[in-house]
Motif scaffolding. Structure first.
Motif, PDB file in Angstrom:
ATOM      1  N   GLN A 146       5.807  14.883  -6.022  1.00 23.72           N
ATOM      2  CA  GLN A 146       5.643  15.802  -4.899  1.00 23.72           C
ATOM      3  C   GLN A 146       6.619  15.498  -3.761  1.00 23.72           C
ATOM      4  O   GLN A 146       6.995  16.398  -3.006  1.00 23.72           O
ATOM      5  N   TRP A 158      10.907   3.001 -10.172  1.00 24.78           N
ATOM      6  CA  TRP A 158      10.006   2.109  -9.448  1.00 24.78           C
ATOM      7  C   TRP A 158      10.358   0.650  -9.711  1.00 24.78           C
ATOM      8  O   TRP A 158      10.374  -0.170  -8.789  1.00 24.78           O
ATOM      9  N   CYS A 191       2.459   1.930  -3.415  1.00 27.79           N
ATOM     10  CA  CYS A 191       1.508   2.483  -4.395  1.00 27.79           C
ATOM     11  C   CYS A 191       1.283   3.975  -4.143  1.00 27.79           C
ATOM     12  O   CYS A 191       1.249   4.780  -5.091  1.00 27.79           O
ATOM     13  N   VAL A 192       1.148   4.361  -2.868  1.00 27.89           N
ATOM     14  CA  VAL A 192       0.972   5.778  -2.533  1.00 27.89           C
ATOM     15  C   VAL A 192       2.240   6.555  -2.880  1.00 27.89           C
ATOM     16  O   VAL A 192       2.181   7.675  -3.413  1.00 27.89           O
ATOM     17  N   TYR A 193       3.392   5.957  -2.595  1.00 25.97           N
ATOM     18  CA  TYR A 193       4.679   6.580  -2.903  1.00 25.97           C
ATOM     19  C   TYR A 193       4.795   6.874  -4.402  1.00 25.97           C
ATOM     20  O   TYR A 193       5.209   7.962  -4.800  1.00 25.97           O
ATOM     21  N   CYS A 194       4.423   5.918  -5.221  1.00 23.41           N
ATOM     22  CA  CYS A 194       4.490   6.117  -6.675  1.00 23.41           C
ATOM     23  C   CYS A 194       3.501   7.185  -7.130  1.00 23.41           C
ATOM     24  O   CYS A 194       3.806   7.990  -8.023  1.00 23.41           O
ATOM     25  N   ALA A 195       2.319   7.207  -6.515  1.00 23.17           N
ATOM     26  CA  ALA A 195       1.293   8.183  -6.916  1.00 23.17           C
ATOM     27  C   ALA A 195       1.730   9.613  -6.611  1.00 23.17           C
ATOM     28  O   ALA A 195       1.394  10.545  -7.350  1.00 23.17           O
ATOM     29  N   PHE A 196       2.490   9.787  -5.523  1.00 19.39           N
ATOM     30  CA  PHE A 196       2.926  11.130  -5.127  1.00 19.39           C
ATOM     31  C   PHE A 196       4.434  11.304  -5.301  1.00 19.39           C
ATOM     32  O   PHE A 196       5.051  12.116  -4.610  1.00 19.39           O
ATOM     33  N   VAL A 255       0.840  -1.201   0.000  1.00 22.12           N
ATOM     34  CA  VAL A 255       0.000   0.000   0.000  1.00 22.12           C
ATOM     35  C   VAL A 255       0.872   1.247   0.000  1.00 22.12           C
ATOM     36  O   VAL A 255       0.629   2.201  -0.758  1.00 22.12           O
ATOM     37  N   PHE A 256       1.884   1.250   0.872  1.00 21.84           N
ATOM     38  CA  PHE A 256       2.783   2.403   0.937  1.00 21.84           C
ATOM     39  C   PHE A 256       3.457   2.652  -0.409  1.00 21.84           C
ATOM     40  O   PHE A 256       3.546   3.798  -0.867  1.00 21.84           O
TER      41      PHE A 256
END
Length: 348
Positions: A190, A260, A182-187, A179-180
Protein backbone atom coordinates in the motif's frame (compact mmCIF):
# COMPACT_ATOMS: atom_id res chain seq x y z
CA UNK A 1 35.13 1.24 16.91
CA UNK A 2 38.25 2.41 15.09
CA UNK A 3 38.19 6.05 13.98
CA UNK A 4 39.66 5.56 10.51
CA UNK A 5 37.27 4.33 7.87
CA UNK A 6 36.71 3.94 4.16
CA UNK A 7 33.72 6.26 3.94
CA UNK A 8 35.38 8.50 1.34
CA UNK A 9 36.21 5.54 -0.87
CA UNK A 10 32.76 3.95 -0.58
CA UNK A 11 31.02 7.24 -1.34
CA UNK A 12 33.29 7.69 -4.35
CA UNK A 13 32.36 4.21 -5.61
CA UNK A 14 28.68 4.91 -5.01
CA UNK A 15 28.87 8.20 -6.93
CA UNK A 16 30.62 6.38 -9.77
CA UNK A 17 27.89 3.74 -9.74
CA UNK A 18 25.34 6.52 -10.21
CA UNK A 19 27.07 7.40 -13.49
CA UNK A 20 26.83 3.76 -14.59
CA UNK A 21 23.25 3.50 -13.41
CA UNK A 22 22.07 6.58 -15.29
CA UNK A 23 23.53 5.56 -18.63
CA UNK A 24 20.84 2.90 -19.11
CA UNK A 25 17.61 4.88 -18.64
CA UNK A 26 19.06 7.95 -20.36
CA UNK A 27 19.62 5.81 -23.45
CA UNK A 28 16.34 3.93 -23.14
CA UNK A 29 18.13 0.68 -22.29
CA UNK A 30 17.42 -1.89 -19.57
CA UNK A 31 19.59 -1.62 -16.47
CA UNK A 32 21.79 -4.73 -16.33
CA UNK A 33 21.98 -4.82 -12.53
CA UNK A 34 18.25 -4.22 -12.25
CA UNK A 35 17.69 -7.24 -14.51
CA UNK A 36 20.04 -9.36 -12.39
CA UNK A 37 18.04 -8.41 -9.28
CA UNK A 38 14.68 -9.29 -10.93
CA UNK A 39 13.79 -5.63 -11.20
CA UNK A 40 14.20 -4.88 -7.49
CA UNK A 41 17.45 -2.91 -7.33
CA UNK A 42 18.50 -0.52 -10.14
CA UNK A 43 22.16 0.50 -10.18
CA UNK A 44 21.50 4.10 -9.19
CA UNK A 45 19.25 3.03 -6.33
CA UNK A 46 22.01 0.84 -4.90
CA UNK A 47 24.31 3.84 -4.81
CA UNK A 48 21.76 6.10 -3.12
CA UNK A 49 21.03 3.49 -0.45
CA UNK A 50 24.76 3.22 0.29
CA UNK A 51 24.92 7.00 0.62
CA UNK A 52 22.10 6.99 3.16
CA UNK A 53 23.66 4.29 5.35
CA UNK A 54 26.94 6.20 5.55
CA UNK A 55 25.15 9.50 6.00
CA UNK A 56 23.09 8.14 8.89
CA UNK A 57 26.28 7.10 10.67
CA UNK A 58 28.37 10.20 10.01
CA UNK A 59 25.60 12.79 10.42
CA UNK A 60 24.57 11.34 13.77
CA UNK A 61 28.20 11.50 14.83
CA UNK A 62 28.30 15.13 13.71
CA UNK A 63 25.19 16.08 15.70
CA UNK A 64 26.33 14.34 18.88
CA UNK A 65 29.71 16.05 18.65
CA UNK A 66 28.19 19.49 18.03
CA UNK A 67 27.13 21.53 21.02
CA UNK A 68 24.03 23.20 19.57
CA UNK A 69 21.34 22.39 17.04
CA UNK A 70 22.04 25.64 15.20
CA UNK A 71 25.72 24.78 14.79
CA UNK A 72 24.84 21.33 13.48
CA UNK A 73 22.28 22.74 11.06
CA UNK A 74 24.72 25.31 9.67
CA UNK A 75 27.36 22.63 9.16
CA UNK A 76 24.89 20.54 7.17
CA UNK A 77 23.84 23.58 5.13
CA UNK A 78 27.47 24.42 4.33
CA UNK A 79 27.97 20.88 3.10
CA UNK A 80 25.06 20.91 0.64
CA UNK A 81 24.15 24.39 -0.56
CA UNK A 82 27.40 25.98 -1.83
CA UNK A 83 28.21 23.05 -4.12
CA UNK A 84 24.59 22.79 -5.23
CA UNK A 85 24.36 26.50 -6.07
CA UNK A 86 27.46 26.41 -8.26
CA UNK A 87 26.23 23.23 -9.97
CA UNK A 88 22.95 25.01 -10.79
CA UNK A 89 24.86 27.93 -12.28
CA UNK A 90 26.90 25.44 -14.30
CA UNK A 91 23.71 23.93 -15.70
CA UNK A 92 22.24 27.32 -16.59
CA UNK A 93 25.30 29.09 -17.99
CA UNK A 94 27.40 26.22 -19.40
CA UNK A 95 25.23 23.20 -20.22
CA UNK A 96 22.21 25.23 -21.29
CA UNK A 97 23.91 27.38 -23.94
CA UNK A 98 25.74 24.33 -25.32
CA UNK A 99 22.70 22.06 -25.59
CA UNK A 100 19.73 24.38 -26.19
CA UNK A 101 17.90 24.49 -29.50
CA UNK A 102 17.05 28.14 -28.79
CA UNK A 103 19.23 30.99 -29.93
CA UNK A 104 21.39 32.34 -27.12
CA UNK A 105 19.40 35.58 -27.01
CA UNK A 106 16.15 33.63 -26.69
CA UNK A 107 17.63 31.28 -24.10
CA UNK A 108 18.92 34.02 -21.83
CA UNK A 109 15.86 36.23 -22.21
CA UNK A 110 13.44 33.46 -21.17
CA UNK A 111 12.37 33.55 -17.53
CA UNK A 112 12.24 29.76 -17.34
CA UNK A 113 16.02 29.72 -17.70
CA UNK A 114 16.47 31.31 -14.30
CA UNK A 115 13.64 29.37 -12.67
CA UNK A 116 16.05 26.45 -12.63
CA UNK A 117 17.65 28.10 -9.59
CA UNK A 118 14.46 27.09 -7.77
CA UNK A 119 16.27 23.80 -7.12
CA UNK A 120 18.29 25.56 -4.43
CA UNK A 121 15.20 25.26 -2.21
CA UNK A 122 15.62 21.43 -2.31
CA UNK A 123 11.82 21.03 -2.21
CA UNK A 124 10.59 22.50 -5.50
CA UNK A 125 7.42 21.10 -7.11
CA UNK A 126 9.57 19.91 -10.02
CA UNK A 127 13.29 19.85 -10.66
CA UNK A 128 12.55 21.32 -14.05
CA UNK A 129 14.09 21.73 -17.42
CA UNK A 130 15.86 24.49 -19.28
CA UNK A 131 14.42 26.09 -22.45
CA UNK A 132 15.24 23.96 -25.49
CA UNK A 133 17.75 21.85 -23.58
CA UNK A 134 17.80 18.07 -24.19
CA UNK A 135 14.47 18.22 -25.98
CA UNK A 136 15.57 15.44 -28.34
CA UNK A 137 16.89 13.19 -25.58
CA UNK A 138 14.76 10.38 -24.20
CA UNK A 139 14.63 12.28 -20.91
CA UNK A 140 14.82 16.06 -20.92
CA UNK A 141 15.60 16.63 -17.22
CA UNK A 142 18.74 18.72 -16.87
CA UNK A 143 19.89 17.25 -13.58
CA UNK A 144 17.91 14.22 -12.55
CA UNK A 145 20.16 13.50 -9.56
CA UNK A 146 19.10 16.47 -7.45
CA UNK A 147 15.81 14.99 -6.27
CA UNK A 148 17.51 12.81 -3.64
CA UNK A 149 19.04 15.84 -1.87
CA UNK A 150 15.65 16.75 -0.42
CA UNK A 151 15.40 13.31 1.18
CA UNK A 152 18.93 13.64 2.53
CA UNK A 153 18.21 17.04 4.05
CA UNK A 154 14.95 15.76 5.52
CA UNK A 155 16.91 13.08 7.36
CA UNK A 156 19.25 15.76 8.70
CA UNK A 157 16.19 17.32 10.31
CA UNK A 158 15.12 13.90 11.59
CA UNK A 159 18.47 13.61 13.38
CA UNK A 160 17.73 16.86 15.23
CA UNK A 161 14.42 15.46 16.45
CA UNK A 162 15.85 12.04 17.27
CA UNK A 163 18.73 13.43 19.31
CA UNK A 164 16.38 15.74 21.20
CA UNK A 165 14.01 12.89 22.05
CA UNK A 166 16.34 9.92 22.51
CA UNK A 167 19.81 11.23 23.37
CA UNK A 168 19.85 9.60 26.81
CA UNK A 169 17.58 6.68 25.92
CA UNK A 170 18.53 5.31 22.53
CA UNK A 171 16.78 2.05 23.31
CA UNK A 172 13.51 3.89 22.64
CA UNK A 173 14.69 4.80 19.15
CA UNK A 174 15.68 1.19 18.55
CA UNK A 175 12.36 -0.10 19.85
CA UNK A 176 10.43 2.46 17.83
CA UNK A 177 12.32 1.50 14.70
CA UNK A 178 11.52 -2.19 15.21
CA UNK A 179 7.81 -1.42 15.57
CA UNK A 180 7.88 0.94 12.60
CA UNK A 181 9.65 -1.62 10.42
CA UNK A 182 7.08 -4.31 11.23
CA UNK A 183 4.24 -1.92 10.31
CA UNK A 184 6.14 -0.88 7.17
CA UNK A 185 6.44 -4.50 6.05
CA UNK A 186 2.77 -5.19 6.81
CA UNK A 187 1.64 -2.28 4.62
CA UNK A 188 4.48 -2.49 2.11
CA UNK A 189 2.31 -2.84 -0.99
CA UNK A 190 0.00 0.00 0.00
CA UNK A 191 2.91 2.37 0.67
CA UNK A 192 4.39 1.99 -2.80
CA UNK A 193 3.34 4.34 -5.55
CA UNK A 194 3.53 8.02 -6.43
CA UNK A 195 1.81 9.56 -3.40
CA UNK A 196 3.66 12.62 -2.16
CA UNK A 197 3.72 14.72 0.98
CA UNK A 198 2.14 18.13 0.41
CA UNK A 199 4.43 21.17 0.48
CA UNK A 200 7.58 19.06 0.68
CA UNK A 201 6.81 17.22 -2.58
CA UNK A 202 8.49 14.07 -1.26
CA UNK A 203 7.40 10.65 -2.44
CA UNK A 204 6.23 8.82 0.69
CA UNK A 205 7.69 5.45 -0.27
CA UNK A 206 11.08 6.93 -1.20
CA UNK A 207 11.17 8.80 2.09
CA UNK A 208 10.49 5.62 4.07
CA UNK A 209 12.82 3.53 1.93
CA UNK A 210 15.81 5.87 2.20
CA UNK A 211 14.91 6.66 5.79
CA UNK A 212 15.28 3.04 6.85
CA UNK A 213 18.83 2.91 5.51
CA UNK A 214 19.59 6.23 7.20
CA UNK A 215 18.19 5.14 10.57
CA UNK A 216 20.16 1.89 10.40
CA UNK A 217 23.27 4.01 9.89
CA UNK A 218 22.26 6.07 12.93
CA UNK A 219 21.82 2.94 15.05
CA UNK A 220 25.17 1.59 13.89
CA UNK A 221 26.79 4.74 15.27
CA UNK A 222 24.82 4.82 18.51
CA UNK A 223 25.60 1.16 19.26
CA UNK A 224 29.06 1.12 17.66
CA UNK A 225 30.70 -0.11 20.86
CA UNK A 226 28.38 -3.11 21.06
CA UNK A 227 28.39 -4.15 17.40
CA UNK A 228 31.01 -6.26 15.71
CA UNK A 229 31.59 -5.89 12.00
CA UNK A 230 33.55 -8.96 10.92
CA UNK A 231 33.98 -11.23 7.93
CA UNK A 232 31.62 -13.92 9.17
CA UNK A 233 28.92 -11.36 9.75
CA UNK A 234 29.43 -10.02 6.23
CA UNK A 235 29.17 -13.54 4.77
CA UNK A 236 25.98 -14.23 6.72
CA UNK A 237 24.50 -10.89 5.58
CA UNK A 238 25.34 -11.58 1.94
CA UNK A 239 24.09 -15.19 2.04
CA UNK A 240 20.85 -14.12 3.72
CA UNK A 241 20.29 -11.50 1.03
CA UNK A 242 21.08 -13.75 -1.92
CA UNK A 243 19.40 -16.76 -0.32
CA UNK A 244 16.16 -14.84 -0.04
CA UNK A 245 16.11 -14.63 -3.84
CA UNK A 246 16.05 -18.43 -4.02
CA UNK A 247 13.41 -18.76 -1.32
CA UNK A 248 11.16 -16.05 -2.76
CA UNK A 249 11.62 -17.32 -6.31
CA UNK A 250 10.50 -20.76 -5.13
CA UNK A 251 7.28 -19.19 -3.91
CA UNK A 252 7.79 -19.61 -0.18
CA UNK A 253 7.83 -15.84 0.44
CA UNK A 254 6.76 -12.82 -1.62
CA UNK A 255 9.47 -10.98 -3.56
CA UNK A 256 9.12 -8.02 -1.22
CA UNK A 257 10.86 -10.04 1.53
CA UNK A 258 14.05 -9.71 -0.51
CA UNK A 259 13.88 -5.96 -0.02
CA UNK A 260 13.18 -6.32 3.70
CA UNK A 261 16.24 -8.50 4.21
CA UNK A 262 18.29 -6.23 1.95
CA UNK A 263 17.87 -3.26 4.29
CA UNK A 264 19.85 -5.03 7.00
CA UNK A 265 22.21 -7.02 4.79
CA UNK A 266 23.31 -4.11 2.62
CA UNK A 267 23.65 -1.79 5.62
CA UNK A 268 25.81 -4.31 7.48
CA UNK A 269 27.98 -4.91 4.42
CA UNK A 270 28.52 -1.18 3.95
CA UNK A 271 29.65 -0.77 7.54
CA UNK A 272 31.82 -3.88 7.39
CA UNK A 273 33.74 -2.61 4.36
CA UNK A 274 33.83 0.89 5.83
CA UNK A 275 35.88 -0.20 8.83
CA UNK A 276 38.40 -2.53 7.23
CA UNK A 277 41.88 -1.31 8.09
CA UNK A 278 44.10 -0.52 5.14
CA UNK A 279 45.40 2.12 2.74
CA UNK A 280 41.87 3.00 1.63
CA UNK A 281 41.37 4.62 5.04
CA UNK A 282 43.37 7.52 3.61
CA UNK A 283 41.54 7.66 0.29
CA UNK A 284 39.94 11.01 1.09
CA UNK A 285 43.15 12.75 2.11
CA UNK A 286 43.33 14.45 -1.28
CA UNK A 287 39.71 15.54 -1.24
CA UNK A 288 36.13 14.29 -1.09
CA UNK A 289 34.95 14.22 -4.70
CA UNK A 290 31.82 12.12 -4.27
CA UNK A 291 29.39 15.04 -3.96
CA UNK A 292 30.86 16.75 -7.01
CA UNK A 293 30.60 13.55 -9.02
CA UNK A 294 26.99 13.21 -7.98
CA UNK A 295 25.77 16.72 -8.80
CA UNK A 296 27.68 17.19 -12.08
CA UNK A 297 27.39 13.76 -13.70
CA UNK A 298 23.78 13.86 -14.89
CA UNK A 299 23.91 17.07 -16.97
CA UNK A 300 27.23 16.02 -18.49
CA UNK A 301 25.83 12.59 -19.38
CA UNK A 302 22.79 14.25 -20.93
CA UNK A 303 25.07 16.48 -23.00
CA UNK A 304 27.04 13.48 -24.23
CA UNK A 305 23.81 11.80 -25.30
CA UNK A 306 22.56 14.96 -26.99
CA UNK A 307 25.65 15.09 -29.21
CA UNK A 308 26.83 11.48 -29.55
CA UNK A 309 24.19 9.25 -27.99
CA UNK A 310 23.25 7.39 -31.16
CA UNK A 311 26.85 6.75 -32.22
CA UNK A 312 28.48 6.07 -28.84
CA UNK A 313 27.80 2.80 -26.97
CA UNK A 314 26.92 3.06 -23.28
CA UNK A 315 30.27 1.87 -21.93
CA UNK A 316 32.06 4.60 -23.90
CA UNK A 317 29.55 7.14 -22.61
CA UNK A 318 30.37 6.08 -19.06
CA UNK A 319 34.11 6.40 -19.62
CA UNK A 320 33.78 9.79 -21.31
CA UNK A 321 31.38 11.04 -18.65
CA UNK A 322 33.71 9.99 -15.85
CA UNK A 323 36.66 11.68 -17.58
CA UNK A 324 34.67 14.90 -17.94
CA UNK A 325 32.99 14.86 -14.55
CA UNK A 326 36.07 14.18 -12.43
CA UNK A 327 37.69 17.58 -13.15
CA UNK A 328 34.45 19.31 -12.18
CA UNK A 329 34.29 17.26 -8.99
CA UNK A 330 37.90 18.26 -8.26
CA UNK A 331 37.06 21.93 -8.88
CA UNK A 332 33.90 21.71 -6.77
CA UNK A 333 35.77 20.29 -3.80
CA UNK A 334 38.84 22.54 -3.85
CA UNK A 335 37.20 25.81 -4.85
CA UNK A 336 33.63 25.56 -3.56
CA UNK A 337 32.96 22.83 -1.00
CA UNK A 338 36.22 22.88 0.96
CA UNK A 339 36.38 26.69 1.24
CA UNK A 340 32.74 26.73 2.36
CA UNK A 341 33.40 24.06 4.99
CA UNK A 342 36.05 26.27 6.58
CA UNK A 343 33.20 28.38 7.90
CA UNK A 344 32.19 25.41 10.06
CA UNK A 345 34.74 26.74 12.55
CA UNK A 346 32.36 29.60 13.32
CA UNK A 347 29.69 27.15 14.42
CA UNK A 348 31.56 24.94 16.84
Amino acid sequence: MIESNNFHFIRFLAASLVIVGHVYPLNGLPDVIEQWTVGLFPSGHIAVCVFFVISGYSVTQSRLNTSTTFSYFMKRALRIFPGLFVALLFAIFVVGPIATTFSLSEYFSTRQTYFFLDNIKLYPPTHGTLPGVFVHNIHNAVNGSLWTLAYEFTMYIFVIVAVYLFRSKWQWLLGGFVVFFCVYCAFFQQLQGSRVLPLLHLNIFHLLDFGIYFILGMLFYVYRDRLKFNGWGAIIAFVAWMGMYLIADAGYFPLSTIMWVRYFSLSYLVMYFAFIKGPLNRFGDGGDYSYGLYIYAYPIQQTIIAFWGKEMPPYQQVLLAFALVLPFAWFSWHFVEKPALKYKAYFK
